[in-house]
Enzyme design. Structure first.
Site, PDB file in Angstrom:
ATOM      1  N   SER A 115      23.981 -56.735 -86.261  1.00  0.00           N
ATOM      2  CA  SER A 115      23.814 -58.760 -85.677  1.00  0.00           C
ATOM      3  C   SER A 115      22.702 -59.416 -85.830  1.00  0.00           C
ATOM      4  O   SER A 115      22.225 -58.807 -84.918  1.00  0.00           O
ATOM      5  CB  SER A 115      24.898 -58.859 -85.016  1.00  0.00           C
ATOM      6  OG  SER A 115      24.897 -60.340 -84.245  1.00  0.00           O
ATOM      7  N   TYR A 139      26.694 -58.632 -75.370  1.00  0.00           N
ATOM      8  CA  TYR A 139      26.859 -58.179 -77.468  1.00  0.00           C
ATOM      9  C   TYR A 139      25.587 -58.128 -78.558  1.00  0.00           C
ATOM     10  O   TYR A 139      25.473 -56.793 -78.948  1.00  0.00           O
ATOM     11  CB  TYR A 139      27.536 -59.868 -77.897  1.00  0.00           C
ATOM     12  CG  TYR A 139      27.594 -59.757 -79.946  1.00  0.00           C
ATOM     13  CD1 TYR A 139      28.211 -58.396 -80.273  1.00  0.00           C
ATOM     14  CD2 TYR A 139      26.861 -60.778 -80.183  1.00  0.00           C
ATOM     15  CE1 TYR A 139      28.747 -58.427 -81.393  1.00  0.00           C
ATOM     16  CE2 TYR A 139      27.299 -60.212 -82.250  1.00  0.00           C
ATOM     17  CZ  TYR A 139      28.466 -59.174 -82.271  1.00  0.00           C
ATOM     18  OH  TYR A 139      28.308 -59.561 -83.846  1.00  0.00           O
ATOM     19  N   LYS A 143      24.794 -54.485 -79.991  1.00  0.00           N
ATOM     20  CA  LYS A 143      23.961 -54.294 -81.319  1.00  0.00           C
ATOM     21  C   LYS A 143      22.642 -53.367 -81.593  1.00  0.00           C
ATOM     22  O   LYS A 143      22.388 -52.407 -82.703  1.00  0.00           O
ATOM     23  CB  LYS A 143      24.435 -55.443 -82.355  1.00  0.00           C
ATOM     24  CG  LYS A 143      25.850 -55.952 -82.511  1.00  0.00           C
ATOM     25  CD  LYS A 143      26.963 -55.249 -83.065  1.00  0.00           C
ATOM     26  CE  LYS A 143      28.268 -55.975 -83.435  1.00  0.00           C
ATOM     27  NZ  LYS A 143      29.060 -54.716 -84.336  1.00  0.00           N
TER      28      LYS A 143
HETATM   29  N1  UFG Z   1      29.497 -74.308 -81.729  1.00  0.00           N
HETATM   30  C1  UFG Z   1      30.091 -75.518 -81.694  1.00  0.00           C
HETATM   31  N2  UFG Z   1      30.999 -75.745 -80.946  1.00  0.00           N
HETATM   32  C2  UFG Z   1      32.136 -74.412 -81.005  1.00  0.00           C
HETATM   33  C3  UFG Z   1      32.032 -73.584 -81.609  1.00  0.00           C
HETATM   34  C4  UFG Z   1      30.201 -73.029 -81.866  1.00  0.00           C
HETATM   35  O1  UFG Z   1      29.321 -76.034 -80.944  1.00  0.00           O
HETATM   36  O2  UFG Z   1      33.757 -75.074 -81.041  1.00  0.00           O
HETATM   37  C5  UFG Z   1      28.493 -73.606 -81.727  1.00  0.00           C
HETATM   38  C6  UFG Z   1      28.177 -73.046 -80.937  1.00  0.00           C
HETATM   39  O3  UFG Z   1      27.200 -73.368 -79.948  1.00  0.00           O
HETATM   40  C7  UFG Z   1      26.575 -72.651 -81.847  1.00  0.00           C
HETATM   41  C8  UFG Z   1      27.104 -72.281 -83.632  1.00  0.00           C
HETATM   42  O4  UFG Z   1      28.097 -73.650 -83.147  1.00  0.00           O
HETATM   43  O5  UFG Z   1      25.508 -72.869 -82.207  1.00  0.00           O
HETATM   44  C9  UFG Z   1      27.400 -71.036 -83.676  1.00  0.00           C
HETATM   45  O6  UFG Z   1      28.534 -70.804 -82.849  1.00  0.00           O
HETATM   46  P1  UFG Z   1      29.689 -69.615 -83.442  1.00  0.00           P
HETATM   47  O7  UFG Z   1      30.206 -69.878 -81.835  1.00  0.00           O
HETATM   48  O8  UFG Z   1      30.479 -69.801 -85.120  1.00  0.00           O
HETATM   49  O9  UFG Z   1      28.992 -68.413 -83.737  1.00  0.00           O
HETATM   50  P2  UFG Z   1      27.671 -67.514 -82.994  1.00  0.00           P
HETATM   51  O10 UFG Z   1      26.232 -68.517 -83.726  1.00  0.00           O
HETATM   52  O11 UFG Z   1      27.841 -68.030 -81.978  1.00  0.00           O
HETATM   53  O12 UFG Z   1      28.151 -65.553 -84.014  1.00  0.00           O
HETATM   54  C10 UFG Z   1      27.902 -65.559 -85.338  1.00  0.00           C
HETATM   55  C11 UFG Z   1      28.751 -64.472 -84.484  1.00  0.00           C
HETATM   56  C12 UFG Z   1      28.200 -63.000 -83.903  1.00  0.00           C
HETATM   57  C13 UFG Z   1      26.713 -63.119 -84.834  1.00  0.00           C
HETATM   58  C14 UFG Z   1      25.654 -63.968 -84.918  1.00  0.00           C
HETATM   59  C15 UFG Z   1      24.575 -63.906 -85.726  1.00  0.00           C
HETATM   60  O13 UFG Z   1      30.154 -64.731 -83.796  1.00  0.00           O
HETATM   61  O14 UFG Z   1      28.977 -61.931 -83.988  1.00  0.00           O
HETATM   62  O15 UFG Z   1      26.481 -65.658 -85.261  1.00  0.00           O
HETATM   63  O16 UFG Z   1      24.525 -65.710 -86.277  1.00  0.00           O
HETATM   64  F1  UFG Z   1      26.017 -62.527 -84.152  1.00  0.00           F
END
Ligand code: UFG
Length: 320
Positions: A115, A139, A143
Site C-alpha cells: 500500500s 495499517y 504493510k
Molecule cells: N474522504 C473524505 N470523506 C469521506 C471519505 C474519505 O473526505 O467520506 C477523504 C479522506 O480523508 C482521504 C481521501 O478522501 O483524504 C481518500 O480516502 P479513502 O478513505 O477513500 O482512502 P484512503 O486514502 O484513506 O486509503 C486508501 C485505501 C488504503 C490505501 C490508501 C493509499 O483504503 O488501503 O488508499 O493511498 F493504503
C-alpha cells in the site's frame, strides 16, 4: 497454472479471481468472509473458508497451487488507528504463516497487496518506490513490515516476490452483465461515499485546511481492473529469487474536492457535501510515480477517474 487468491471474496480479490479465470488460470480462494462475500466466488473456484491465521486452512488452500496472490488482510486506515493489534496480527502474522507454509510446500512465487500507506507523508510527490517509508498509521506500518519480510524471505529462502503498492482503488468489473460491487460494511472510501451522498446525509470532506491548493487531501486513483491487470503482469514476471516493490496508481493526484466535481459531472447532478474536521491517520498528499510499473511490468492504467466514478455508480445502483 493454479493460483491461490487469499482474500478472494473481497472487492479487489474477487475482481482478481474473475480476471484470472477469464485468462485461463485455475483458481483457489482462501477467505474467512469476515469482510468478503462468498457469493462473489464463482462455482468453478476451489473455495476454502478459513483464516489467514490458521495454518491448516492455509496448507489446504495451497494444495495444488503454483503461485499466490495475497490480498487477505485488514485495509482501513481509520480502523487501524483504533485497533493496531488487529492490523499487526492479521496483516503481519497472517503473512508470516502463509510464507512459512509456502516454504514447507515448496511454493516460491507471490504477489502481495502492499500500500501507498507505507510511505506515510512522503517528502517527494509523485512518490517513487525508493522513498523511505515512515507510515502515519498502523495499517501502513503493517504493510511496510510485510514488504520487509518478503525482502528477507527472498534472500534467505529464495522466493520470487513482488509487492504492489496500491494507491486509491475504485471502479468495478462487469461479468456477464453483473457488476461485482465494492461492498464494505461500514463503507468509508471516498468515491462510494460520494455516490451515497444525499441532501440530508451529505458526504463529509475530512479537512479543508491541508497544505494543498484547495485545502483538501490529494490522492491518486486507479481502476480495480487496471490494478488487477498489474497483478497478472507481476505474476507472469516472477522468476528468479528476488523482491521488488512496484507502485500501482494512476500517476495523477486529485483533491477530494476535485473528485467530488468529477463525480458531479459524471453523474449529472450536484453532490451534497459538508466540511468536516481532519480524519486521524490521513496524510495530505499521496501520488504515485508509476515509471517502475511501466518499465518492469509494461503496465500503465487505461481507465480514468470518470470511468471509476461511472463504474462504481453502476455497481452500486445497477443500470439496466
Ligand atoms: N474522504 C473524505 N470523506 C469521506 C471519505 C474519505 O473526505 O467520506 C477523504 C479522506 O480523508 C482521504 C481521501 O478522501 O483524504 C481518500 O480516502 P479513502 O478513505 O477513500 O482512502 P484512503 O486514502 O484513506 O486509503 C486508501 C485505501 C488504503 C490505501 C490508501 C493509499 O483504503 O488501503 O488508499 O493511498 F493504503
Amino acid at each position: 497454472m493454479r493460483i491461490l487468491v487469499t482474500g478472494g471474496a473481497g472487492y479487489i480479490g474477487a475482481t482478481a479471481v474473475a480476471i484470472l479465470l477469464s485468462k485461463g488460470f485455475e483458481v483457489s480462494v482462501l477467505d474467512d468472509c469476515s469482510t468478503g462475500h462468498k457469493d462473489s466466488i464463482p462455482e468453478n473456484v476451489r473455495f476454502i473458508r478459513g483464516s489467514i491465521l490458521d495454518s491448516t486452512a492455509i496448507e489446504d488452500a495451497l494444495t495444488g497451487c503454483n503461485a499466490v496472490m495475497h490480498f487477505a488482510g485488514k485495509s482501513l486506515v481509520s480502523e487501524s488507528v483504533e485497533k493496531p493489534d488487529l492490523y499487526r496480527n492479521v496483516n503481519i502474522e497472517g503473512t508470516r504463516l502463509l510464507l512459512e507454509q509456502m516454504q514447507y510446500m515448496g511454493l516460491k512465487k507471490i504477489v502481495f497487496s502492499s500500500s501507498a500507506s507505507t510511505y506515510g507523508d512522503p517528502a517527494i510527490s509523485p512518490t517513487p518506490e525508493t522513498q523511505i517509508g515512515i507510515p502515519t498509521n498502523p495499517y501502513g506500518e503493517s504493510k511496510l513490515a510485510v514488504d520487509e519480510m518478503l525482502a528477507r524471505e527472498s534472500s534467505v529462502n529464495g522466493i520470487s516476490a513482488i509487492s504492489l503498492r496500491y494507491f486509491n482503488v475504485a471502479g468495478a468489473i462487469n461479468i456477464n452483465g453483473q457488476w461485482l460491487a465494492e461492498r464494505h460494511n461500514p463503507e468509508t472510501h471516498l468515491i462510494p461515499m460520494v455516490l451515497r451522498s444525499k441532501p440530508d446525509e451529505p458526504v463529509k470532506i475530512f479537512g479543508t485546511d491541508w497544505p494543498t491548493p484547495d485545502g483538501t487531501c490529494i490522492r491518486d486513483y486507479v481502476h480495480v481492473i487496471d490494478l488487477v491487470d498489474a497483478h497478472v503482469s507481476a505474476l507472469n514476471s516472477l522468476d528468479a529469487p528476488s523482491h521488488t516493490i512496484i507502485n500501482v496508481g494512476g500517476g495523477i493526484g486529485y483533491s477530494v474536492r476535485e473528485v467530488i466535481t468529477a463525480s458531479s459531472r459524471a453523474l449529472g447532478y450536484d453532490i451534497p457535501t459538508v466540511d468536516a474536521s481532519r480524519r486521524q491517520g490521513d496524510p495530505a498528499i499521496l501520488v504515485a510515480d508509476i515509471s517502475r510499473a511501466k518499465s518492469l511490468l509494461n503496465w500503465e492504467p487505461v481507465r480514468n477517474l470518470e470511468d471509476m466514478v461511472r463504474d462504481t455508480a453502476h455497481s452500486i445502483h445497477p443500470v439496466r
